[in-house]
Design an enzyme around this catalytic site. Structure first.
Site, PDB file in Angstrom:
ATOM      1  N   ASP A  49       0.837  -1.199   0.000  1.00  0.00           N
ATOM      2  CA  ASP A  49       0.000   0.000   0.000  1.00  0.00           C
ATOM      3  C   ASP A  49       0.872   1.248   0.000  1.00  0.00           C
ATOM      4  O   ASP A  49       1.648   1.481   0.931  1.00  0.00           O
ATOM      5  CB  ASP A  49      -0.895   0.007   1.243  1.00  0.00           C
ATOM      6  CG  ASP A  49      -1.775   1.245   1.322  1.00  0.00           C
ATOM      7  OD1 ASP A  49      -2.944   1.164   0.922  1.00  0.00           O
ATOM      8  OD2 ASP A  49      -1.294   2.296   1.798  1.00  0.00           O
ATOM      9  N   TYR A  54       3.006  10.000  -0.667  1.00  0.00           N
ATOM     10  CA  TYR A  54       4.118   9.400   0.085  1.00  0.00           C
ATOM     11  C   TYR A  54       5.458   9.661  -0.601  1.00  0.00           C
ATOM     12  O   TYR A  54       6.506   9.579   0.042  1.00  0.00           O
ATOM     13  CB  TYR A  54       3.936   7.891   0.251  1.00  0.00           C
ATOM     14  CG  TYR A  54       2.725   7.459   1.034  1.00  0.00           C
ATOM     15  CD1 TYR A  54       1.914   8.372   1.712  1.00  0.00           C
ATOM     16  CD2 TYR A  54       2.380   6.115   1.099  1.00  0.00           C
ATOM     17  CE1 TYR A  54       0.800   7.956   2.422  1.00  0.00           C
ATOM     18  CE2 TYR A  54       1.267   5.688   1.816  1.00  0.00           C
ATOM     19  CZ  TYR A  54       0.478   6.610   2.464  1.00  0.00           C
ATOM     20  OH  TYR A  54      -0.628   6.184   3.157  1.00  0.00           O
ATOM     21  N   LYS A  79      -3.032   5.914  -4.188  1.00  0.00           N
ATOM     22  CA  LYS A  79      -4.125   6.833  -3.868  1.00  0.00           C
ATOM     23  C   LYS A  79      -3.938   8.178  -4.569  1.00  0.00           C
ATOM     24  O   LYS A  79      -2.812   8.619  -4.788  1.00  0.00           O
ATOM     25  CB  LYS A  79      -4.188   7.071  -2.346  1.00  0.00           C
ATOM     26  CG  LYS A  79      -4.110   5.811  -1.503  1.00  0.00           C
ATOM     27  CD  LYS A  79      -4.032   6.119  -0.017  1.00  0.00           C
ATOM     28  CE  LYS A  79      -3.740   4.878   0.797  1.00  0.00           C
ATOM     29  NZ  LYS A  79      -2.311   4.499   0.720  1.00  0.00           N
ATOM     30  N   HIS A 112      -7.801   9.549  -1.446  1.00  0.00           N
ATOM     31  CA  HIS A 112      -7.046   9.579  -0.189  1.00  0.00           C
ATOM     32  C   HIS A 112      -7.813  10.236   0.962  1.00  0.00           C
ATOM     33  O   HIS A 112      -7.771   9.757   2.096  1.00  0.00           O
ATOM     34  CB  HIS A 112      -5.709  10.293  -0.417  1.00  0.00           C
ATOM     35  CG  HIS A 112      -4.631   9.833   0.514  1.00  0.00           C
ATOM     36  ND1 HIS A 112      -3.302   9.795   0.164  1.00  0.00           N
ATOM     37  CD2 HIS A 112      -4.676   9.380   1.789  1.00  0.00           C
ATOM     38  CE1 HIS A 112      -2.587   9.344   1.182  1.00  0.00           C
ATOM     39  NE2 HIS A 112      -3.399   9.079   2.179  1.00  0.00           N
TER      40      HIS A 112
END
Length: 276
Positions: A49, A54, A79, A112
């Site tokens: 994930d 990120y 996401k 998200h």
């Protein structure tokens, strides 16, 4: 009983998703995330994930390619970030994620956060992405009941997953029940409350009884609530430890004791008031 790291839940569109996955939040791109994902895959995890925000999709994709494991055997999630929703560029953001990941498709694409004023339009684009075959399933993250109701009121596809903050201090039983009623699979982020839960006396007591670590107890509690869980670590020993949760079962007494810790306490932002 969920008894193997290969065990999967069946999403509402027939896609199989592993009950246990590996999260990479706050793991730096490059060598750190590549090594962590490599450790996880070697330990038997088959679900990874990540997210655009990120900043480590490139490293995740590289680790998957270099693992030697067929792409179809790995469940990959990413996401769409908030700014991409606000700027009405969900489709472009998705294509950029695919490019960074170095893959032709993802297994799950998530919204998200429920950005006010954007959810309906974003979800319409998510449906188009799913219909193109480039996202095997689509879902949401951090959606409360009223956010989900907004989506369900004007959509062709019911979200397959709702990824939420979930741990014994934040059980959200009404949200769990709503998702179950609508066949939306709940997935836990921050299942260990960023490490804070492992020193809770009730958790320590149950861990001692089962001769398991506190983290293993909480992750097992997730699974017995039929909640997918994605613990995160960069350390091989911890990654392996977190996967050793399939050889025991918590009793009803254990489950009730952990449920009783619920305080509605978050370590992350409130979905109704986040500021990013």
């Amino acid at each position: 009983m969920i008894s193997n790291i290969k065990d999967c839940t069946l999403l509402n569109n027939g896609v199989r998703m592993p009950w246990l996955g590996f999260g990479v939040f706050k793991i730096s791109d490059g060598q750190e995330v590549e090594q962590a994902v490599s450790y996880a895959l070697e330990a038997g995890y088959r679900s990874i994930d990540t997210a655009a925000v990120y900043g480590n999709e490139r490293g995740v994709g590289k680790a998957i390619r270099e693992s030697g494991i067929p792409r179809e055997d790995i469940f990959l999630t990413t996401k769409v970030w908030n700014d991409d929703q606000r700027e009405r560029r969900t489709l472009a953001a998705f294509e950029e994620s695919l490019q960074r990941l170095g893959t032709e498709y993802v297994d799950l694409y998530l919204v998200h956060w429920p950005v006010k004023g954007c959810c309906q339009q974003t979800w319409q684009v998510m449906e188009e992405i799913h219909q193109s075959g480039r996202a095997k399933a689509i879902g949401v993250s951090n959606f409360m009941i009223h956010h989900l109701e907004d989506i369900l009121s004007d959509s062709q596809i019911v979200p397959a997953v709702n990824q939420i903050e979930f741990h014994p201090f934040l059980v959200q039983p009404e949200l769990l029940e709503f998702c179950q009623e609508h066949q939306i699979q709940v997935e836990a982020w921050s299942p260990l409350m960023q490490g804070k839960i492992v020193n809770e006396p009730s958790v320590l007591e149950i861990a001692e009884k089962h001769q398991k670590t506190p983290a293993q107890i909480v992750l097992r509690w997730d699974l017995q609530h039929e909640v997918v869980t994605i613990p995160k670590s960069v350390h091989l020993d911890r990654i392996v430890e977190n996967a050793r949760i399939f050889d025991f079962e918590l009793s009803e007494v254990d489950m009730n004791a952990l449920d009783a810790l619920d305080q509605g306490k978050r370590v992350g932002p409130d979905p109704d008031s986040f500021g990013f």
